[in-house]
Motif scaffolding. Sequence first.
Motif, PDB file in Angstrom:
ATOM      1  N   ARG A   8       8.261   1.162  -2.963  1.00 40.65           N
ATOM      2  CA  ARG A   8       7.169   1.884  -3.376  1.00 40.65           C
ATOM      3  C   ARG A   8       6.805   2.366  -2.568  1.00 40.65           C
ATOM      4  O   ARG A   8       5.708   3.763  -2.939  1.00 40.65           O
ATOM      5  CB  ARG A   8       6.596   0.953  -4.016  1.00 40.65           C
ATOM      6  CG  ARG A   8       6.717   0.565  -5.535  1.00 40.65           C
ATOM      7  CD  ARG A   8       5.829  -1.743  -5.476  1.00 40.65           C
ATOM      8  NE  ARG A   8       4.466  -1.310  -5.317  1.00 40.65           N
ATOM      9  CZ  ARG A   8       3.856  -1.999  -5.791  1.00 40.65           C
ATOM     10  NH1 ARG A   8       3.976  -2.782  -6.277  1.00 40.65           N
ATOM     11  NH2 ARG A   8       2.388  -1.648  -5.832  1.00 40.65           N
ATOM     12  N   ASP A   9       6.490   2.161  -1.244  1.00 40.86           N
ATOM     13  CA  ASP A   9       5.281   3.021   0.254  1.00 40.86           C
ATOM     14  C   ASP A   9       6.280   4.213   0.530  1.00 40.86           C
ATOM     15  O   ASP A   9       5.400   5.540  -0.065  1.00 40.86           O
ATOM     16  CB  ASP A   9       5.415   2.122   1.624  1.00 40.86           C
ATOM     17  CG  ASP A   9       4.820   1.196   1.089  1.00 40.86           C
ATOM     18  OD1 ASP A   9       5.271  -0.316   2.118  1.00 40.86           O
ATOM     19  OD2 ASP A   9       3.460   1.152   0.387  1.00 40.86           O
ATOM     20  N   ARG A  16       5.861   6.838  -2.771  1.00 41.30           N
ATOM     21  CA  ARG A  16       3.515   7.028  -2.294  1.00 41.30           C
ATOM     22  C   ARG A  16       3.894   8.238  -1.796  1.00 41.30           C
ATOM     23  O   ARG A  16       3.307   9.343  -1.829  1.00 41.30           O
ATOM     24  CB  ARG A  16       3.358   5.787  -2.212  1.00 41.30           C
ATOM     25  CG  ARG A  16       1.760   5.908  -3.272  1.00 41.30           C
ATOM     26  CD  ARG A  16       0.590   4.539  -3.106  1.00 41.30           C
ATOM     27  NE  ARG A  16       1.844   3.612  -3.752  1.00 41.30           N
ATOM     28  CZ  ARG A  16       1.776   2.281  -3.302  1.00 41.30           C
ATOM     29  NH1 ARG A  16       1.153   1.956  -2.104  1.00 41.30           N
ATOM     30  NH2 ARG A  16       2.388   0.860  -4.377  1.00 41.30           N
ATOM     31  N   GLY A  17       4.964   7.642  -0.476  1.00 37.52           N
ATOM     32  CA  GLY A  17       3.945   8.792   0.657  1.00 37.52           C
ATOM     33  C   GLY A  17       5.163   9.969   0.154  1.00 37.52           C
ATOM     34  O   GLY A  17       4.625  11.134   0.616  1.00 37.52           O
ATOM     35  N   ARG A  44       5.745  11.337  -2.943  1.00 38.41           N
ATOM     36  CA  ARG A  44       4.459  12.160  -3.860  1.00 38.41           C
ATOM     37  C   ARG A  44       3.839  13.051  -3.626  1.00 38.41           C
ATOM     38  O   ARG A  44       3.399  13.517  -2.529  1.00 38.41           O
ATOM     39  CB  ARG A  44       3.801  11.304  -5.177  1.00 38.41           C
ATOM     40  CG  ARG A  44       3.912  11.218  -6.392  1.00 38.41           C
ATOM     41  CD  ARG A  44       3.979  10.214  -7.287  1.00 38.41           C
ATOM     42  NE  ARG A  44       5.049   9.675  -7.383  1.00 38.41           N
ATOM     43  CZ  ARG A  44       4.933   8.023  -8.201  1.00 38.41           C
ATOM     44  NH1 ARG A  44       3.332   8.169  -8.001  1.00 38.41           N
ATOM     45  NH2 ARG A  44       6.281   7.748  -7.824  1.00 38.41           N
TER      46      ARG A  44
END
Lengths: 452, 289
Positions: A445-446, A449-450, A452
């Motif tokens: 997930r991290d 997110r990074g 995007r």
Amino acid sequence: MPQVRIVARNFMDMVAALPAAKLDKLYDSSFICEAVLRSLPPLAKKYVLQMLFLDSPLMAKSMEEWVLPDGLSKHKVAIDRLLQLRVFMEVNDRKKEPSYKMNQKFQSNMQKYLTTGGTVPREPMPLNAAVRLPSVGELETYAMEQWECFLLQLINSSQVDKSTSFSSSMMRAFQRGLLNSSRDNEAPRLTENGFQFLLMETNAQLWYIIREYISSAEERGMDPTDLISFLLELSFHTLGEAYSVNTLTEVQRLAIKDLADLGLVKYLQGRKEGLFMPTKLATNLSVSLSDASSRKEGFVVVETNFRMYAYSTSRLHCEILRLFSRIEYQLPNLIVGAITKESLYNAFENGITAEQIVSFLQQNAHPRVAEKMPSVPENVTDQIRLWEADRNRVEMTPSHLYEDFPSKDLFEACCDFARDYGCLLWQDTKKMRLIVKGELHQQMRDFLRGQR
Amino acid sequence: MASAPSKLYQDDVSLVVALLDTNPFFWAAASLPFSEFLHHVIPFINSLLLLNQLNRVVLIATGTSSCGYIFDSGDGNASGNSNAVCSEIIKKLEDFVGKDSKIGKGSNGDGTRPAISSLLSGSLSLALCYIQRIFRSGTRHPQPRILCLQGSPDGPEQYVAVMNSIFSAQRLMIPIDSCIVGAQHSAFLQQASYITGGVYLKPQQLDGLFQFLAAVFATDLHSRNFLRLPKPAGVDFRASCFCHKKTIDMGYVCSVCLSIFCKYHKKCSTCGSEFNQAAPDSTIPDQKH
């Protein structure tokens, strides 16, 4: 089943782990030398015999020439064992080549044994004692009863009619590793080791208990070395003879009461002093020190229709059979059961392997079927193994599914990321779907997110 | 080269049946006195009993006209004092030799040429019968083997009986070990050890006999797969003829029962089949050079 073997042999490992000075002191007694010799692997025994009358050390290389190439691994095991037990000592000569010499005391004791013969540790009581001595048969039934009572108490304290005099802390020490209480208000359940323990043969179980007993001896103020030497001496007494308690030391007297509870000796009150009589369990102690070559009579007949007939009256046997079969009914001399899929699945849940069940059935095969080859029908053994393999058909891994990726590059990047961590389980490039191990979810997930 | 199939054993519990040669004619002239010999053999027996609590040793004495059981360790008198056992063995041996010489004198009448070979076939048969009884006693029995301590020369008259015992031992998969304490090799025992998969040894130094016994013959059958044991250089396969009991290299063989004869016979004495072939001119065909 390597694990079980390690448990059974640990007594000698415990002896080997004693400090060098104590071990050398143990070898003062020729019984201990005999017992240690008998516990060695067969090749090691041969080497001891060959080196017995040699005074000078022998080079390790020349010893290796004694074996065929097939036997080199066994040779190494034997030499290691001999060095561990300090029967062989390593001597380094000027050329820095290792050579082996026998332990002096061990050597002289064994030489004496061969030329003048063995003796007994203590003299039995004369026969005119006023008390009636039990016969050998009565002794055996007594030993079996005591041992079974102890085992039943070990696994399930509520089931026994009379309990042994072991303190509850002792029992807890024995039960450690074999039982655990899953919930506070529930009776303790047997662990995987506990099941393995029950399926072992009597001598192996005995050694396990004695090992625990000796390990906890120091807390109770008894010197483990004395206990070890006493137990080894006990196996050299004559079955059926009574010995006076007065010949025992303080430590040994304390131990005798506990051993009587286990069924190793029978404690009697004579006219003036206490007597003890070793039972078959005690005299067979040194036989079972080495590997499990069971010499007991079996009692189980397994038929090709998966029915099982056990000619036994012992409750312990009933409990053991209940572990992996469905007991249908019990007759005065016979336990009838069937090996079913449910009962086996139950056993597998509890951690018993198919190999253990099969070897238990084979080792305890009734003499009538034991001569047949195979003693347990092949369709039964194959089916047990197949049912075990059934449980391994499907492997579950907790994981996460990622789909609906906006672009192919992101999808590829995620795949590489997962692959770098070794957590990529499956990917579908056409539909852009990805399955990753559950533990990577947070980092994934991290990462996303990074990106995007 | 193992010419006999052997069972696979997992542990080292053994039953050793030792055949002791007690031929007084041999021992009177031997380099090693009989008492010294016993001083090597009895500690060897003790060592066998020491190696494993369940080991059993049986001693059978091979005399000139008879054989007898001397000692059985599984007899019921538990461990006990080895000194008592030792003196018991010696006493029984003395009794046996006395009885044996009486039987020998009796059958020979006025003392015709006394037999100089010992009754190997008899003691082999006794050993095999004992082992067969052990086999029949149940499933759990020790691994048996036979150890022959032989000194006297072979008696060719015993050829047939000894070969029959050897084949029985081969069928039962019982190895026959031989330790020669005499001066000459023994063709019978070489064949026996070869056929049954045992060890044949003639120690060079008899005062180190115990060491030879402990190093070679104390090996249990399981460990034999891993240890390098002495192998004979060659095996003497000579047979003796059935009619005169002479040792021969070349002779006539019955095609039905394979009995061996040194001279031409019209009819086979073992199976009764008739030989139709005409007699040859001379005794043995001469060699062509």
